[in-house]
Design a protein around this motif. Structure first.
Motif, mmCIF file in Angstrom:
data_model
loop_
_atom_site.group_PDB
_atom_site.id
_atom_site.type_symbol
_atom_site.label_atom_id
_atom_site.label_comp_id
_atom_site.label_asym_id
_atom_site.label_seq_id
_atom_site.Cartn_x
_atom_site.Cartn_y
_atom_site.Cartn_z
ATOM 1 N N UNK A 88 -21.634 39.762 19.166
ATOM 2 C CA UNK A 88 -23.039 39.760 19.567
ATOM 3 C C UNK A 88 -23.581 38.330 19.591
ATOM 4 N N UNK A 89 -23.236 37.536 18.581
ATOM 5 C CA UNK A 89 -23.661 36.140 18.552
ATOM 6 C C UNK A 89 -23.104 35.373 19.749
ATOM 7 N N UNK A 90 -21.850 35.618 20.094
ATOM 8 C CA UNK A 90 -21.257 34.955 21.251
ATOM 9 C C UNK A 90 -21.961 35.372 22.545
ATOM 10 N N UNK A 91 -22.310 36.646 22.655
ATOM 11 C CA UNK A 91 -23.028 37.130 23.823
ATOM 12 C C UNK A 91 -24.398 36.466 23.931
ATOM 13 N N UNK A 92 -25.107 36.351 22.819
ATOM 14 C CA UNK A 92 -26.422 35.707 22.823
ATOM 15 C C UNK A 92 -26.303 34.255 23.255
ATOM 16 N N UNK A 93 -25.277 33.565 22.768
ATOM 17 C CA UNK A 93 -25.066 32.171 23.171
ATOM 18 C C UNK A 93 -24.789 32.067 24.671
ATOM 19 N N UNK A 94 -24.005 32.986 25.215
ATOM 20 C CA UNK A 94 -23.735 32.980 26.650
ATOM 21 C C UNK A 94 -25.007 33.249 27.456
#
Length: 106
Positions: A88-94
């Motif tokens: 989820x954190x990686x998705x938010x960063x993207x």
């Protein structure tokens, strides 16, 4: 009039003692450990409430939660929750990167 003032003061004091964790922090800025601590906190409050009503039921519940099967399930859930929160954190960063580059032009 005096009773309504006392009621308002009591409500303000109650809310200020029960909601100290409310901050202006976005859910995206919260630490992963904070999000994983929420279920443990809820279970702790439930255990305290059940213990006040019926100590026998509370002890049975505590014994059940400490059984090896339940402990293994909790560890598996924690592991998967950590994995999902990282994703989820990686998705938010993207999404942030996409927003800044495509829409805002940075």
């Amino acid at each position: 009039m005096l009773q309504s003032r006392a009621l308002v003061i009591a409500l303000i004091l109650l809310l200020s003692t029960t909601l100290p964790e409310v901050q202006s922090k976005s859910i995206f800025e919260k630490d992963r450990r904070e999000l994983l601590a929420i279920p443990e906190t809820i279970v702790s409050y439930l255990h305290e409430a059940v213990n006040k009503v019926s100590p026998k039921v509370s002890q049975f519940w505590l014994d059940t939660v400490q059984s090896p099967t339940v402990i293994a399930a909790r560890q598996r859930i924690a592991k998967e929750a950590t994995r999902v929160s990282i994703m989820f954190e990686q998705l938010i960063e993207k999404i942030k990167n996409l927003w800044y580059t495509k829409f805002l032009g940075y």
